[in-house]
Motif scaffolding. Sequence first.
Motif, PDB file in Angstrom:
ATOM      1  N   PHE A 279       7.065   7.964  49.502  1.00 15.69           N
ATOM      2  CA  PHE A 279       8.463   8.322  49.256  1.00 15.69           C
ATOM      3  C   PHE A 279       8.834   8.024  47.806  1.00 15.69           C
ATOM      4  CE2 PHE A 279       8.328   3.872  50.326  1.00 15.69           C
ATOM      5  CZ  PHE A 279       9.281   3.266  49.530  1.00 15.69           C
ATOM      6  N   GLU A 291      14.921  11.380  40.500  1.00 11.83           N
ATOM      7  CA  GLU A 291      13.897  10.544  41.122  1.00 11.83           C
ATOM      8  C   GLU A 291      13.407   9.503  40.124  1.00 11.83           C
ATOM      9  OE1 GLU A 291      10.689  12.911  42.498  1.00 11.83           O
ATOM     10  OE2 GLU A 291      11.783  13.789  44.184  1.00 11.83           O
ATOM     11  N   PRO A 295       5.150   8.485  43.457  1.00 16.20           N
ATOM     12  CA  PRO A 295       5.786   8.014  44.691  1.00 16.20           C
ATOM     13  C   PRO A 295       5.350   6.594  45.073  1.00 16.20           C
ATOM     14  CG  PRO A 295       3.967   9.453  45.210  1.00 16.20           C
ATOM     15  CD  PRO A 295       4.071   9.450  43.720  1.00 16.20           C
ATOM     16  N   GLU A 327      12.869  12.175  53.075  1.00 11.75           N
ATOM     17  CA  GLU A 327      11.457  11.889  52.830  1.00 11.75           C
ATOM     18  C   GLU A 327      10.591  12.241  54.039  1.00 11.75           C
ATOM     19  OE1 GLU A 327      10.348  11.131  49.994  1.00 11.75           O
ATOM     20  OE2 GLU A 327      12.089  10.395  48.894  1.00 11.75           O
TER      21      GLU A 327
END
Length: 409
Positions: A279, A291, A295, A327
Amino acid sequence: MSKWLTSLLAAAIVVLSGPQLSQAEQELAAPSAMPYVTLLDEFTLYASKETRSDEAIGSLSAFQSVHLAPIESNMLLGITGMDKVPVMTWLGEAWINLKEGAYKYGQMELQEQTLTLLEQETDLYDSASPMKMTAYKLSPQTVQAVASISVCDPYTPCYSNDKWYLIKTSWLGDKWIRPYHYAEKYKGSPVEEMISIEQETEVYMLPFEKPLSDEPKLTPQIIKPIEKYMQQARMVPPSVWYKVDTSKGLRWIHANDSHGLGFEGVEKVDLKLDIPVSFHYYKLPFPYSGELPGPQLPQTVHAIGKIEGWYFVVTDGSGKWINLAKEISSRLTGDFDNDAKLGVKLNDVSLELTAASIALDTPYMESSLTAQELTFTPQTVTASREWKSPNGELWYYIHTWLGAKWVRP
């Protein structure tokens, strides 16, 4: 007959060539739409717009606000440029010539109050409008105001909440000031809900002062503010401040510009979230928020805040946001062996679909309804699978002429 027609046409030309006033142009504005004007000098009252000396019918004393009498509605936007205006008086409607003295549009508020001036210098004025600056200035100090009036004029774009204040001085008598930075200005509105603090945040004694270097910064957390103060200006982002209770007493913090007008309504929680997929963290709980590098690997995180499906966690010294539904839903592939590990269940369910039903490739609303390709007529379908998102929404898996879709009836 020819002579009669010629006379008739000439009369018609005269009528048509005269001024043609529309109904809107002739319509008077409502009394409630008319502004006040505050007279800072004595003004003569006249019987008509001509304002000739032989038409004087009285006078209005200085330091009072008078209500303008209705004028044509289409003239309101230009009212501040008019020299001669009608006013309501004990004599009925009368006229004043604004060129005869100082005035300021708006209604003066008579109220004694203390002002704590914080600017290095505050100019003193003989009149608020037109501005007649004196050679004198005030250093930071406490002054006593007896009246105030907004700096903004009616029907004029204005983004300021500042005021002109009439103050008492011991050596010059009553004078006007227009302070920009004074303690009493920063009276915010009550805040009933909580907010998030994503980064270590400096504290201030007052908005727009220097941060208090000898007091600890606030760590990332969910906090309940006491007040919110917002200053808006043209062409720049608003400045949002919150008053909070700290270990040193009441202090102010400045909300980052990325928070827009400030967002409240964050719920304080104490949750362990098992995230079964890789995520991303986000800076803020908004669809357009960027973001953060990632991840992240599947893991269990500790959430201390929540708002509309977004969860707030503190890690590596800063607050970050996770959208669990977004997610997990993005990892659903249609392969049942994969999707079952993420909570998808087999279940034959009969659904009644309508034109308002939602059909998406991914069972998450932020996928954007603009990407929806299907519009249903009222019908009954059978779903083969269902998935309950972390937000509590039930989605159903159906087969359509455009392939498999996730729907919400």
